[in-house]
Motif scaffolding. Structure first.
Motif, PDB file in Angstrom:
ATOM      1  N   TRP A 291      31.437   6.083  52.652  1.00 53.10           N
ATOM      2  CA  TRP A 291      31.263   5.398  53.933  1.00 53.10           C
ATOM      3  C   TRP A 291      30.446   6.213  54.943  1.00 53.10           C
ATOM      4  O   TRP A 291      29.463   5.705  55.492  1.00 53.10           O
ATOM      5  N   PRO A 292      30.798   7.482  55.219  1.00 57.25           N
ATOM      6  CA  PRO A 292      30.034   8.200  56.252  1.00 57.25           C
ATOM      7  C   PRO A 292      28.546   8.304  55.931  1.00 57.25           C
ATOM      8  O   PRO A 292      27.700   8.144  56.821  1.00 57.25           O
ATOM      9  N   VAL A 295      26.797   4.919  56.618  1.00 65.51           N
ATOM     10  CA  VAL A 295      26.555   4.641  58.038  1.00 65.51           C
ATOM     11  C   VAL A 295      25.391   5.491  58.545  1.00 65.51           C
ATOM     12  O   VAL A 295      24.486   5.007  59.234  1.00 65.51           O
ATOM     13  N   GLU A 296      25.413   6.766  58.168  1.00 66.74           N
ATOM     14  CA  GLU A 296      24.367   7.694  58.573  1.00 66.74           C
ATOM     15  C   GLU A 296      22.991   7.213  58.091  1.00 66.74           C
ATOM     16  O   GLU A 296      22.025   7.149  58.860  1.00 66.74           O
ATOM     17  N   MET A 318      31.682  13.572  50.134  1.00 61.31           N
ATOM     18  CA  MET A 318      32.959  14.056  50.664  1.00 61.31           C
ATOM     19  C   MET A 318      33.962  12.920  50.642  1.00 61.31           C
ATOM     20  O   MET A 318      33.611  11.772  50.870  1.00 61.31           O
ATOM     21  N   ASN A 319      35.193  13.259  50.322  1.00 61.42           N
ATOM     22  CA  ASN A 319      36.226  12.246  50.215  1.00 61.42           C
ATOM     23  C   ASN A 319      37.525  12.745  50.798  1.00 61.42           C
ATOM     24  O   ASN A 319      37.835  13.926  50.732  1.00 61.42           O
TER      25      ASN A 319
ATOM     26  N   PRO B  67      29.491  12.175  64.431  1.00 64.72           N
ATOM     27  CA  PRO B  67      29.822  12.057  62.996  1.00 64.72           C
ATOM     28  C   PRO B  67      31.177  11.403  62.753  1.00 64.72           C
ATOM     29  O   PRO B  67      31.344  10.692  61.768  1.00 64.72           O
ATOM     30  N   GLN B  70      30.833   7.718  62.893  1.00 65.64           N
ATOM     31  CA  GLN B  70      30.145   7.210  61.699  1.00 65.64           C
ATOM     32  C   GLN B  70      31.075   7.176  60.501  1.00 65.64           C
ATOM     33  O   GLN B  70      30.902   6.364  59.604  1.00 65.64           O
ATOM     34  N   ALA B  71      32.059   8.096  60.487  1.00 66.87           N
ATOM     35  CA  ALA B  71      32.947   8.164  59.324  1.00 66.87           C
ATOM     36  C   ALA B  71      34.138   7.225  59.461  1.00 66.87           C
ATOM     37  O   ALA B  71      34.839   6.997  58.493  1.00 66.87           O
ATOM     38  N   CYS B  72      34.376   6.697  60.651  1.00 63.92           N
ATOM     39  CA  CYS B  72      35.596   5.910  60.898  1.00 63.92           C
ATOM     40  C   CYS B  72      35.486   4.533  60.265  1.00 63.92           C
ATOM     41  O   CYS B  72      34.670   3.720  60.679  1.00 63.92           O
ATOM     42  N   MET B  73      36.338   4.275  59.282  1.00 70.50           N
ATOM     43  CA  MET B  73      36.245   3.017  58.527  1.00 70.50           C
ATOM     44  C   MET B  73      36.814   1.830  59.285  1.00 70.50           C
ATOM     45  O   MET B  73      36.233   0.753  59.233  1.00 70.50           O
ATOM     46  N   MET B  98      39.338  10.707  57.603  1.00 72.12           N
ATOM     47  CA  MET B  98      37.882  10.740  57.481  1.00 72.12           C
ATOM     48  C   MET B  98      37.217  11.409  58.685  1.00 72.12           C
ATOM     49  O   MET B  98      36.243  12.140  58.544  1.00 72.12           O
ATOM     50  N   MET B 101      37.451  15.119  58.600  1.00 71.37           N
ATOM     51  CA  MET B 101      36.592  15.627  57.544  1.00 71.37           C
ATOM     52  C   MET B 101      35.139  15.671  58.015  1.00 71.37           C
ATOM     53  O   MET B 101      34.377  16.563  57.649  1.00 71.37           O
ATOM     54  N   ALA B 102      34.762  14.721  58.849  1.00 72.20           N
ATOM     55  CA  ALA B 102      33.374  14.631  59.293  1.00 72.20           C
ATOM     56  C   ALA B 102      33.096  15.498  60.511  1.00 72.20           C
ATOM     57  O   ALA B 102      31.942  15.815  60.789  1.00 72.20           O
TER      58      ALA B 102
END
Lengths: 440, 204
Positions: A291-292, A295-296, A318-319, B67, B70-73, B98, B101-102
């Motif tokens: 996902w990240p 989006v990026e 990354m997970n 970031p 962007q990582a937030c689902m 997430m 982590m980002a």
């Protein structure tokens, strides 16, 4: 300018928003073959487990004035000469700039009977809704085939709903494509605690059943047949490159893109789970279906489509996986191939499991496994940021293998007073009576 | 956009900002009340060893693009356009890990939150948007006694700092710094005192 974006999940939505932020006169059309308005795909496991309400699915729609979302619309082909997207049903849609954000689909089992109604992937909201219907219709036992991220999440969600779940893995631990077997086995233990039966070395060889439903799965090895009401494919995903393959590029490893996320075809960009971008850890092109990164990449491709000239610094796998009390964070290369790699592992019953992978002293991968939030995912971002910028292990201001920040040599008063030198600890009086005397 | 700027060379690691932050995000808004609240309010700023093993108050930089957003689902992280702050909507947060982590600064924590009973959610600095609406500066800045935390427009703070430096260098009362700025005089004196105390030896 007319922009067409195929795919309305992470990358597509981010791109639509980015296009509008750069080009105020943009007319964006988002195509999705699903009947739902944009929603968050990774949340299906939470919704199936009934941990979140269904309304959480929906993502805020991008600039409604400029962006038109067409649901249940499937792009069947692209004509780069006439700059048209051919839709299923014969209509076509002309574009000035096109983004392929078609994502990925569950990897098929390649077995006869896979089209049965109770054999499902676990990728879309419809998959989750069919599973939910099956559970409400009385399904009691489920077989999850494959221990990828999808398989682990599906198994956990189904077990939370009270099903008798067996996770059948061909390799010797879950998440074998994501982390090293040591960390994978901790995930297996956590799944067992949650009521999932984990079997390793089980490869499905045949689906048995009649009337369009599978009632049992034959595993060879080890030569055993397991009965089931439901089968979920969890062998990971593969990029959906059908549209690109018609254009003459793109294969089972995704669509190749350059540093500006352009495909080899003019005015066509690609982003998300389908794009093969530069991977900063491997230093090679690679699909990172997370996902990240989607989006990026979507945001960057969107800005570039609208006239910007940005280069993508590269993606990093990354997970973050949560199973019961266990939390696993992994990034970059966790199972290094032969070569100039060095692996450092720490296993501490209280601080959890940590692994750092180095290539010529440069940080390229990390795994952190904690239970009950210790170590939580809280500061793993520091480690991952270090991997992203290619930091040398000696240059890090913290110890990547330690859970807590090291306070040694850092005492507020003392550090400031002695200028960082650590002298001998002050000797406190020992022996109770004397001590008490002294302090009185 | 106004934000909290950190001057790490001034920080003495007293951790007052941490407790002030926790109190500002408590129900009772008093230190003694906050200590007995359940769940206990968590600070959004953390003092820890930074580069050179010196104290560093670490908090959210409210990056743009962020970031974590962007990582937030579930789109639980959002940007408050007027203040530019990145905020958490606890009702949408699913505690997936997430965003932490980002986050390249490691400033997002997961804590029980009074707004969502029984659930653990992401907790991060909100630049005290509620206090800002009342015309007050963030709690950590208000409580910082050594001026290590400053609230303002980053461009203006940097401009003022470089002008002050240019003036002092041209007057010859200060030297152009090497890579790391010097520590304030108070800290240097304190350290000199420590050296003297150490020279006397234990019990001296």
């Amino acid at each position: 300018m007319r922009y067409v974006i195929v795919g309305a999940c992470a990358a597509g939505l981010a791109a639509a928003e980015a296009v509008c932020s750069v080009d105020p006169s943009a007319e964006v059309t988002l195509l999705t073959e699903e009947p739902y308005p944009p929603y968050s795909r990774p949340l299906i496991s939470y919704a199936l487990a009934r941990e979140i309400p269904v309304t959480l699915y929906d993502l805020p729609p991008p600039s409604p004035g400029q962006v038109r979302v067409r649901t249940s619309t499937r792009a069947a082909g692209v004509d780069p000469e006439r700059k048209e997207v051919v839709l299923e049903g014969g209509h076509s849609l002309s574009y000035d700039r096109l983004l392929l954000a078609t994502g990925a689909s569950s990897r098929p089992l390649d077995l006869a009977g896979e089209g049965s109604t109770n054999v499902l992937g676990f990728r879309t909201r419809s998959d989750a809704e069919v599973l939910d219907r099956e559970i409400r219709g009385g399904a009691r036992t489920a077989l999850v085939l494959g221990g990828g991220l999808v398989g682990v999440k599906a198994a956990h969600a189904l077990a939370t709903r009270g099903l008798d779940v067996t996770l059948c893995i061909g390799s010797d631990a879950p998440l074998s494509q994501v982390v090293n077997p040591e960390a994978g086995r901790k995930v297996a233990e956590a799944l067992e605690d949650e009521g999932v039966s984990v079997r390793t070395g089980y490869r499905p060889s045949a689906l048995e059943g009649e009337g369009g439903r599978v009632t049992a799965v034959r595993f060879d090895p080890p030569g055993e047949t397991l009965r089931c009401d439901l089968v979920v494919r969890g062998k990971g995903v593969r990029p959906r490159t059908e549209l690109a393959e018609v254009l003459g590029f793109g294969d089972r490893d995704g669509i190749p893109v350059d540093a500006r996320l352009r495909t080899p075809a003019p005015d066509i960009w690609a982003a998300g789970d389908v794009a093969r971008t530069f991977d900063v850890a491997w230093q090679a092109p690679r699909v990172n279906a997370i996902w990240p990164a989607a989006v990026e990449q979507g945001a960057l491709a969107g800005r570039n489509m609208a006239g910007s000239h940005e280069t993508y610094p590269g993606s990093l796998a990354m997970n973050s996986v949560k199973v019961g009390h266990l939390h696993l964070v992994s990034a970059g290369i966790t199972r290094p191939p032969d070569g100039p790699y060095e692996v450092r592992d720490v296993w501490d019953p209280t601080a959890g499991y940590r692994r750092v992978v180095l290539r010529d002293d440069v940080l390229v991968g990390a795994v952190v496994v904690g239970t009950d939030g210790r170590p939580g995912p809280d500061r793993t971002g520091l480690l991952i940021a270090a991997i992203r910028r290619g930091a040398r292990i000696g240059d890090l201001p913290f110890d990547p293998l330690a859970d807590r920040i090291s306070w040694s040599g850092f005492a507020f008063g003392r550090e400031a007073v002695t200028g960082g030198r650590r002298g001998p600890a002050a000797t406190l009086p020992t022996g109770d009576p004397v001590g008490k005397e002294v302090f009185r | 956009m106004k934000t909290v700027m950190v001057h790490p060379q001034r920080c003495v690691g007293c951790m007052q900002c941490q407790s002030a932050c926790a109190v500002a995000h408590s129900h009772t808004q008093t230190l003694y009340g906050a200590v007995f609240e359940e769940p206990r309010p968590a600070p959004r700023i953390h003092v820890g060893p930074g580069p050179g093993n010196l104290a560093f108050p670490n908090k959210c930089r409210h990056c743009d693009p962020a970031p974590c957003m962007q990582a937030c689902m579930p789109a639980a992280l959002w940007r408050d356009i007027p203040t530019g702050a990145v905020l958490v909507d606890p009702s949408r947060c699913i505690n997936c890990g997430m965003c932490a982590m980002a986050c390249p600064f490691g400033v997002i924590r997961y804590r029980a939150d009074a707004r969502t009973p029984g659930r653990t959610v992401a907790v991060k600095c909100d630049n005290c948007v509620e206090r800002q609406k009342e015309g007050r500066v963030p709690a950590c800045v208000e409580t910082c006694l050594v001026g290590a935390l400053e609230f303002g427009d980053p461009n203006e703070i940097l401009r003022d700092e470089s002008r002050r430096l240019a003036r002092e260098v041209s007057l010859g009362i200060r030297q152009a710094p090497a890579a790391i700025p010097q520590r304030p005089e108070a800290v240097e004196l304190w350290r000199a005192m420590g050296d003297a105390a150490e020279a006397l030896g234990p019990g001296g």
